[in-house]
Design a protein around this motif. Structure first.
Motif, mmCIF file in Angstrom:
data_model
loop_
_atom_site.group_PDB
_atom_site.id
_atom_site.type_symbol
_atom_site.label_atom_id
_atom_site.label_comp_id
_atom_site.label_asym_id
_atom_site.label_seq_id
_atom_site.Cartn_x
_atom_site.Cartn_y
_atom_site.Cartn_z
ATOM 1 N N LYS A 152 0.822 -1.202 0.000
ATOM 2 C CA LYS A 152 0.000 0.000 0.000
ATOM 3 C C LYS A 152 0.862 1.260 0.000
ATOM 4 O O LYS A 152 0.443 2.307 -0.483
ATOM 5 C CB LYS A 152 -0.914 0.017 1.244
ATOM 6 C CG LYS A 152 -2.036 -1.007 1.223
ATOM 7 C CD LYS A 152 -2.850 -0.937 2.504
ATOM 8 C CE LYS A 152 -3.945 -1.996 2.540
ATOM 9 N NZ LYS A 152 -4.698 -1.964 3.823
ATOM 10 N N LYS A 153 2.058 1.158 0.563
ATOM 11 C CA LYS A 153 2.946 2.314 0.699
ATOM 12 C C LYS A 153 4.024 2.354 -0.387
ATOM 13 O O LYS A 153 4.912 3.195 -0.345
ATOM 14 C CB LYS A 153 3.627 2.275 2.077
ATOM 15 C CG LYS A 153 2.649 2.199 3.260
ATOM 16 C CD LYS A 153 1.866 3.473 3.415
ATOM 17 C CE LYS A 153 0.967 3.415 4.648
ATOM 18 N NZ LYS A 153 0.167 4.641 4.813
ATOM 19 N N THR A 154 3.946 1.437 -1.343
ATOM 20 C CA THR A 154 4.998 1.338 -2.348
ATOM 21 C C THR A 154 4.499 1.777 -3.721
ATOM 22 O O THR A 154 3.452 1.327 -4.176
ATOM 23 C CB THR A 154 5.512 -0.118 -2.440
ATOM 24 O OG1 THR A 154 5.933 -0.545 -1.150
ATOM 25 C CG2 THR A 154 6.681 -0.223 -3.398
ATOM 26 N N ASN A 155 5.261 2.628 -4.373
ATOM 27 C CA ASN A 155 4.901 3.094 -5.708
ATOM 28 C C ASN A 155 5.435 2.096 -6.738
ATOM 29 O O ASN A 155 6.518 2.250 -7.284
ATOM 30 C CB ASN A 155 5.491 4.488 -5.956
ATOM 31 C CG ASN A 155 5.033 5.066 -7.294
ATOM 32 O OD1 ASN A 155 4.013 4.653 -7.844
ATOM 33 N ND2 ASN A 155 5.800 5.996 -7.822
ATOM 34 N N ILE A 156 4.637 1.059 -6.998
ATOM 35 C CA ILE A 156 5.074 -0.042 -7.849
ATOM 36 C C ILE A 156 4.158 -0.141 -9.066
ATOM 37 O O ILE A 156 2.979 0.227 -8.998
ATOM 38 C CB ILE A 156 5.066 -1.366 -7.034
ATOM 39 C CG1 ILE A 156 5.814 -2.473 -7.757
ATOM 40 C CG2 ILE A 156 3.657 -1.800 -6.706
ATOM 41 C CD1 ILE A 156 6.030 -3.709 -6.889
ATOM 42 N N ALA A 157 4.704 -0.602 -10.197
ATOM 43 C CA ALA A 157 3.915 -0.712 -11.420
ATOM 44 C C ALA A 157 2.695 -1.601 -11.196
ATOM 45 O O ALA A 157 2.761 -2.587 -10.459
ATOM 46 C CB ALA A 157 4.781 -1.280 -12.545
ATOM 47 N N LYS A 158 1.576 -1.242 -11.854
ATOM 48 C CA LYS A 158 0.305 -1.927 -11.627
ATOM 49 C C LYS A 158 0.386 -3.420 -11.910
ATOM 50 O O LYS A 158 -0.068 -4.249 -11.110
ATOM 51 C CB LYS A 158 -0.779 -1.290 -12.498
ATOM 52 C CG LYS A 158 -2.185 -1.827 -12.254
ATOM 53 C CD LYS A 158 -2.704 -1.448 -10.884
ATOM 54 C CE LYS A 158 -4.112 -1.923 -10.671
ATOM 55 N NZ LYS A 158 -4.616 -1.614 -9.308
#
Length: 413
Positions: A152-158
């Protein structure tokens, strides 16, 4: 047990407040760190305040970690996590998720089990091969609770997020089936051969896994139509969703199908169909809000218990050495068990090795592994298995969980 549960809940709320106001870490990591610090301080002061130390020891013991997780809060957390999974996105990654959750778990189980057996002998510990395989089975599935909370806190590719989330939601059910299959062989006094192990796991897979998915589908559709029929009464709709989880999970054990898989499937069906039917109306909003609160509450309780339960470990140098080796073994097994299934599929990524690296480092272990290790209380190797399981889980959550965001940023930016 109610008093212990109440104290753990109060600690979870207090630690959440401290983390939110000052630490500002991902909630699960912050709660576990504060719990670890608390129990370490209490242990150090055991000679001065022995009654206080025993009081906290009793809290963890009376809470019955294994039963509380496997027979209680796991159903709520899996349903809450699955409720927000987009089925259209999951369908695009269905083959990746399927292979990671099945073939990947089996490959990892054998690699971890075999290498742990050899490593134990190298540090002067004796673990029967079957017991080493049990460790391989309980530590191989990634923990959906830890994974979903930290992602939830990670900016990761969809597409990568869907792979990790989908795998983590399904592979714990598969892992429990493999674990149960190996355990049955031990109970029968059999010797683990490839054929006997394969037949036993095959039977359990058909009964538990396939049965759990089918049962979850039935629960999901029944639950959805019941909720849809009372959507003018959002409070009743929430009660129905709670009944689906509590009653449905309890019934799963009676009919011998996988409760975790049933909760995942029913949550996905109800969540996606309600999203289409109610278009974010009051019923959908209340269900979302209630289940988000339950998700936070039970996550908090779980990770506080993981931190407090460290007092169950008995320190020995050889245990610590094997635990540290196990961290490397589990990471190696995770890399291989992701790389092999991944290589069987076609992918659009320009750099597949980066994806494999993130899937490897993002495969966190958590409470489910500890609960399964605790279930081996009568096993001659239970103390060693619990210690090395705890070592892997602590490394996984504290080191991998804190650094996965930086790894993603470093590889893709």
């Amino acid at each position: 047990m109610l008093q212990s549960f109440s104290i753990v809940f109060s600690l979870a709320a207090f630690f959440s407040f401290v983390n939110y106001k000052w630490l500002k870490l991902p909630a699960t990591i912050g709660l576990m760190l504060l719990s670890l610090m608390t129990i370490i301080l209490i242990t150090l002061s055991k000679g001065i305040f022995p009654d206080f130390y025993l009081f906290f020891c009793d809290i963890v013991t009376n809470s019955d970690f294994k039963t509380l997780l496997l027979d209680g809060i796991l159903s709520f957390l899996l349903f809450a996590g699955a409720l927000h999974v987009n089925l259209d996105d999951l369908k695009k990654e269905k083959w990746s998720v399927l292979l990671f959750a099945t073939l990947g778990v089996v490959i990892s189980t054998f690699i971890v089990g075999g290498l742990t057996y050899l490593a134990a002998d190298a540090v002067g510990l004796q673990i029967p091969f079957l017991h080493a395989m049990l460790f391989g089975a309980l530590i191989s599935p990634t923990d959906p609770i830890a994974v979903l909370a930290i992602l939830k806190k990670t900016n990761i590719a969809k597409n990568l997020q869907v792979k990790i989330e989908g795998e983590s939601l399904f592979n714990d059910g598969i892992g429990v089936v493999v674990f149960a299959g190996i355990l049955i062989l031990g109970d029968m006094g059999g010797h683990p051969t490839e054929s006997s192990l394969g037949v036993e796991i095959g039977k359990l897979f058909l009964e538990e896994a396939i049965g759990g998915i089918a049962y979850g589908g039935l629960l999901g559709f029944v639950g959805y139509y019941c909720i849809k029929s009372v959507q003018s009464n959002p409070q009743l709709a929430v009660m129905i969703s709670l009944a689906i989880v509590m009653g449905g999970y309890s019934m799963a054990s009676l009919i011998h199908v996988s409760g975790p898989l049933a909760m995942v499937v029913s949550g996905m069906i109800i969540g996606n169909k309600l999203n289409i039917a109610t278009n974010k109306g009051p019923t959908r909003k209340l269900i979302n809000d209630i289940w988000e609160v339950l998700d936070d509450v039970f996550n908090g309780i779980l990770f506080v218990l993981i931190g407090l339960a460290i007092h169950l470990l008995h320190f020995q140098t050889s245990y610590l050495m094997l635990g540290l080796i196990s961290v490397l073994v589990v990471l190696l097994a995770r890399f291989i068990s992701v790389l092999l299934p991944y290589s069987l599929l076609k992918h659009s990524e320009s750099s597949p090795i980066k994806t494999v690296a993130i899937l490897t480092w993002g495969g966190l272990r958590g409470g489910i592994s500890i609960a399964l290790a605790l279930s081996l209380a009568n096993n001659s190797s239970s103390e060693i298995i619990l210690y090395i399981t705890y070592t892997v889980v602590l490394f996984s959550i504290l080191v991998q969980g804190l650094s996965i965001g930086k790894l993603v940023k470093g590889l893709y930016h």
